[in-house]
Scaffold this motif. Structure first.
Motif, short mmCIF file in Angstrom:
data_model
loop_
_atom_site.label_atom_id
_atom_site.label_comp_id
_atom_site.label_asym_id
_atom_site.label_seq_id
_atom_site.Cartn_x
_atom_site.Cartn_y
_atom_site.Cartn_z
N ALA A 20 13.29 -120.64 -45.49
CA ALA A 20 13.15 -119.18 -45.58
C ALA A 20 14.37 -118.55 -46.25
O ALA A 20 14.23 -117.60 -47.03
N ASP A 21 15.56 -119.07 -45.97
CA ASP A 21 16.78 -118.56 -46.62
C ASP A 21 16.67 -118.74 -48.13
O ASP A 21 16.99 -117.83 -48.91
N ILE A 22 16.26 -119.93 -48.55
CA ILE A 22 16.18 -120.24 -49.98
C ILE A 22 15.13 -119.37 -50.66
O ILE A 22 15.37 -118.81 -51.74
N VAL A 23 13.96 -119.24 -50.05
CA VAL A 23 12.89 -118.43 -50.63
C VAL A 23 13.32 -116.97 -50.71
O VAL A 23 13.12 -116.30 -51.74
N ALA A 24 13.94 -116.46 -49.66
CA ALA A 24 14.40 -115.06 -49.66
C ALA A 24 15.45 -114.84 -50.74
O ALA A 24 15.42 -113.83 -51.46
N PHE A 25 16.39 -115.78 -50.87
CA PHE A 25 17.45 -115.64 -51.87
C PHE A 25 16.86 -115.70 -53.28
O PHE A 25 17.27 -114.94 -54.16
N ALA A 26 15.89 -116.60 -53.49
CA ALA A 26 15.24 -116.68 -54.81
C ALA A 26 14.58 -115.34 -55.15
O ALA A 26 14.71 -114.84 -56.27
N GLY A 27 13.89 -114.75 -54.19
CA GLY A 27 13.24 -113.46 -54.43
C GLY A 27 14.23 -112.35 -54.67
O GLY A 27 14.04 -111.51 -55.55
N LEU A 28 15.31 -112.34 -53.91
CA LEU A 28 16.33 -111.30 -54.05
C LEU A 28 17.06 -111.41 -55.38
O LEU A 28 17.29 -110.41 -56.07
N SER A 29 17.42 -112.63 -55.75
CA SER A 29 18.23 -112.84 -56.95
C SER A 29 17.40 -113.02 -58.22
O SER A 29 17.91 -112.87 -59.33
N GLY A 30 16.13 -113.39 -58.05
CA GLY A 30 15.29 -113.70 -59.22
C GLY A 30 15.51 -115.11 -59.73
O GLY A 30 14.99 -115.48 -60.78
N ASP A 31 16.28 -115.92 -59.00
CA ASP A 31 16.59 -117.30 -59.42
C ASP A 31 15.58 -118.26 -58.81
O ASP A 31 15.72 -118.67 -57.67
N PHE A 32 14.56 -118.59 -59.60
CA PHE A 32 13.53 -119.52 -59.17
C PHE A 32 13.68 -120.87 -59.86
O PHE A 32 12.70 -121.54 -60.16
N THR A 33 14.92 -121.29 -60.09
CA THR A 33 15.19 -122.58 -60.70
C THR A 33 14.50 -123.67 -59.87
O THR A 33 14.62 -123.66 -58.64
#
Length: 141
Positions: A20-33
């Motif tokens: 959940a941390d990783i998914v939330a951070f990807a959404g917040l930052s736009g970094d879906f690497t």
């Protein structure tokens, strides 16, 4: 709030990094690497699985240090951030920070100073995964 004393060392509580941390951070930052969000792709990498974004771990370390009371309302602004990444943090890894107040000096402006904090981020296996230095402008009495 903890007093700013050069050489003082503090250890944060641990925190387990979740999917959940990783998914939330990807959404917040736009970094879906893909190494962060694509389990099939990540399985083909040397890590063998998804890893947390480096800046997510950095932010978590600073957040955990905030809970210690070493920043608080004395912080006026960020001057410099210098960070090194030594290893991946996987889903389920528990990290903690070790923080040293390495320098505190008065600035040329009355009532202000500059504080330098050195961070070491360590996982549950005792591996150093990140190190860094944070310099901030602080209110001084």
């Amino acid at each position: 709030m903890i007093e700013l004393v050069e050489g003082a060392r503090h250890k944060t509580q641990g925190r387990t990094i979740t999917e959940a941390d990783i998914v939330a951070f990807a959404g917040l930052s736009g970094d879906f690497t893909p190494i962060h969000v694509d389990a099939s792709f990540a399985a083909t990498t040397p890590h063998g699985e998804r890893v947390a974004h480096g800046p997510l771990v950095l932010s978590t370390a600073v957040g955990m240090a905030t809970h210690l009371g070493i920043f608080g309302d004395r912080v006026i602004g960020l001057v410099n951030l210098n960070w090194d990444f030594h290893g991946g943090v996987r889903i389920g890894d528990t990290i903690h920070g070790e923080v040293e107040i390495t320098e505190v000096r008065r600035s040329s402006k009355p009532g202000r100073g500059v504080a330098t904090y050195t961070f070491t981020v360590i996982n549950q296996r005792g591996d150093t995964v990140q190190t860094g230095r944070l310099v901030v402008v602080v209110r001084m009495d």
